[in-house]
Write an enzyme that holds these catalytic residues in place. Structure first.
Site, short mmCIF file in Angstrom:
data_model
loop_
_atom_site.label_atom_id
_atom_site.label_comp_id
_atom_site.label_asym_id
_atom_site.label_seq_id
_atom_site.Cartn_x
_atom_site.Cartn_y
_atom_site.Cartn_z
N GLU A 197 0.88 -1.16 -0.25
CA GLU A 197 -0.06 -0.04 -0.04
C GLU A 197 0.86 1.37 0.03
OE1 GLU A 197 -2.98 -0.29 2.99
OE2 GLU A 197 -4.10 -1.71 1.88
N GLU A 382 -5.15 -8.17 -1.48
CA GLU A 382 -5.84 -8.29 -0.30
C GLU A 382 -7.47 -7.87 -0.56
OE1 GLU A 382 -4.72 -5.52 2.85
OE2 GLU A 382 -2.37 -5.66 2.49
C1 BGP Z 1 -4.53 -2.94 4.59
C2 BGP Z 1 -3.25 -3.48 5.01
C3 BGP Z 1 -3.09 -4.65 5.81
C4 BGP Z 1 -4.33 -4.88 6.59
C5 BGP Z 1 -5.68 -4.64 5.91
C6 BGP Z 1 -6.68 -4.35 6.80
O1 BGP Z 1 -4.57 -1.54 4.73
O2 BGP Z 1 -2.13 -3.69 3.95
O3 BGP Z 1 -1.84 -4.78 6.53
O4 BGP Z 1 -4.21 -5.03 7.81
O5 BGP Z 1 -5.59 -3.23 5.48
O6 BGP Z 1 -6.92 -3.33 7.28
P1 BGP Z 1 -7.23 -3.44 9.13
O7 BGP Z 1 -6.34 -4.34 9.59
O8 BGP Z 1 -7.17 -2.08 9.35
O9 BGP Z 1 -8.61 -3.97 9.14
#
Ligand code: BGP
Length: 486
Positions: A197, A382
């Site tokens: 990201e 993701e």
């Molecule tokens: C993205 C990241 C991850 C992951 C995901 C879910 O921004 O790359 O590391 O955590 O989001 O977000 P969260 O954990 O805040 O629910």
């Protein structure tokens, strides 16, 4: 068959949220190790010690301050320290991934496990061996690793002593780290991504800079982009078979209505994400960014040869995370920063318990936007639903809501392949095993097919168990995405 025979079904994790073992095997501290837990109501903060000895806190939207150093308060719980303890459960976890039929497993390498301070000449061999064992175990199960070289963290020493990515030397240290990864894991890892990201890295934990001034962020981001390009070049040199991608957070963005001003504004909002794709896919800064620099009277500090580094370091594919879409409106501040607190409401969509809009069609929109703009294969690295799970008395977990979310997104992805002709390499949903939330530091915001017994304060047995979604995803993979029923 819409999905290719070698389509990469799997799941995704990141070291700082999954691995733990923060002081084992010679690992050095990382910037994530001073991030405290938060909640839905309260943002996570990192803890610092100021030059005068006072302890301060800063969320990712607040600067640490000049001279601040990362600091762990004795007795406080820091989620990254043990996370969900992959460090001691890797064999068991990989066996569970294999049981689900994973073709691919996304994980990140902790930079400070290989280079505890970040600026050493030689790597920490115990750290190198840890990941080698993991990759060999994956190979035994015919699971391809997809490795993120940098997922939201850097050695804390580099942040404390060098101001992280603001210092040009960090580009060289990162290049050295990636070279070790490419050499050591040649033949074991073929799929890589440089920065997770990359478009939402603007804070201390990720960039290591003490302030958020425009010039600081733009200079640090430039160094990150150089670091990414260097990694691509080195990775291709060491093994031409390497497939090296970029990764950005890409939620679909819709203008609030057909007012041309709002439409134009939406193009500009998209540029905030596309800038990173443009540089990493095309190899140079786009005109709209150079014009922005001019307006801000900002001049990048460059060195001879930089242009060539960017040009030679373009990526082989585009990985993106997709969770939600946003609505833009001229004059409203909408930033794709991983939460939706600034976004205009979309009346056509419902939201998750954490306020993220639910929009499966958006995944198809993004696939199309990227494919149309770059003609490079995409990989949904993701996607997923963070939700509270309830464990029944017999230990079962009925997570129909998660199944429904994933099935709807995969169905749209199928259309992107079948109807729109987008080349999609794989689908690795986030947190395939429950892990620490990046945004809130909670454990109760769960994404996994595999449940981990751990609570928000770090108490639990770390026991793994299969949710209903585990068996559903197993069927999805076995039928190559044909059977999404539940
Ligand atoms: C993205 C990241 C991850 C992951 C995901 C879910 O921004 O790359 O590391 O955590 O989001 O977000 P969260 O954990 O805040 O629910």
């Amino acid at each position: 068959m819409p999905f290719a025979e070698n389509f990469m079904w799997g799941g995704a994790t990141a070291a700082n949220q999954y691995e733990g073992g923060y002081q084992e095997g010679g690992r050095g501290l990382s910037t994530m190790d001073v991030r405290l837990p938060g909640s839905r109501q309260k943002r996570r903060a990192a803890s610092f010690i100021q030059p005068d000895g006072t302890i301060t806190f800063a969320t990712r939207f607040e600067p640490a301050g000049k001279g601040a150093r990362g600091y762990m308060i004795p007795g406080r719980y820091y989620p990254s320290h043990t996370a969900v303890d992959f460090y001691h459960h890797w064999k068991e976890d990989i066996a569970l991934f294999a049981e689900m039929g994973f073709k691919c497993f996304r994980m990140s390498i902790s930079w400070s496990r290989l280079f505890p301070r970040g600026d050493e000449e030689k790597p920490n061999l115990e750290g190198v061996a840890f990941y080698r064992n993991v990759f060999e175990e994956l190979q035994k199960h015919h699971i391809e690793p997809l490795v993120t070289l940098n997922h939201f963290e850097l050695p804390m020493f580099l942040a404390d002593e060098y101001d992280g990515w603001l210092d040009r030397r960090t580009v060289g240290y990162f290049a050295r780290f990636t070279e070790v990864c490419f050499r050591e894991y040649k033949g074991l890892v073929r799929y890589w991504k440089t920065f997770n990201e990359i478009n939402v890295m603007k804070d201390w934990t990720k960039l290591g800079t003490k302030d958020f001034e425009y010039a600081t962020i733009e200079q640090a981001v430039y160094h990150v982009l150089l670091g990414s390009a260097e990694a691509v070049r080195i990775g291709h040199e060491i093994d031409p078979d390497n497939m090296i991608g970029m990764m950005c957070a890409y939620g679909a963005m819709y203008p609030v209505d057909c007012d041309p001003d709002n439409y134009m504004n939406n193009i500009q909002a998209l540029h905030q994400i596309q800038f990173f794709c443009d540089v990493q896919c095309r190899g140079y800064y786009p005109a709209y960014k150079l014009k922005e620099f001019e307006r801000n009277h900002f001049v990048l500090q460059k060195q001879d040869g930089d242009e060539e580094i960017l040009r030679k370091g373009t990526v082989d594919f585009i990985g993106f995370s997709y969770y939600f879409s946003a609505v833009t409106k001229a004059g409203a501040d909408v930033q794709m920063n991983g939460d939706q607190s600034h976004a205009v409401e979309n009346p056509y969509l419902t939201k998750t318990e954490w306020g993220w809009s639910l929009d499966p069609v958006g995944i198809r929109v993004v696939c199309n936007e990227l494919w149309d703009r770059y003609q490079k294969p995409v990989w949904i690295v993701e996607n997923g639903l963070g939700a509270i799970d309830h464990v029944e008395e017999d230990g079962s977990i009925h997570d129909q809501y998660r199944i429904e979310y994933l099935a709807k997104h995969i169905a749209e992805l199928k259309k992107a392949v079948e109807l729109d002709g987008v080349e999609v390499l794989g689908y690795t949903p986030w947190g395939c095993i429950d892990l620490i939330s990046a945004g809130t530091g909670e454990m109760s915001k769960r994404y996994g097919f595999i449940y981990v017994d751990l609570d928000d304060e770090g108490h639990g047995t770390f026991r793994r168990s299969r949710k209903d979604s585990f068996y559903w995803y197993q069927k999805v993979i076995a039928t190559n995405g044909e059977d999404l029923s539940w």
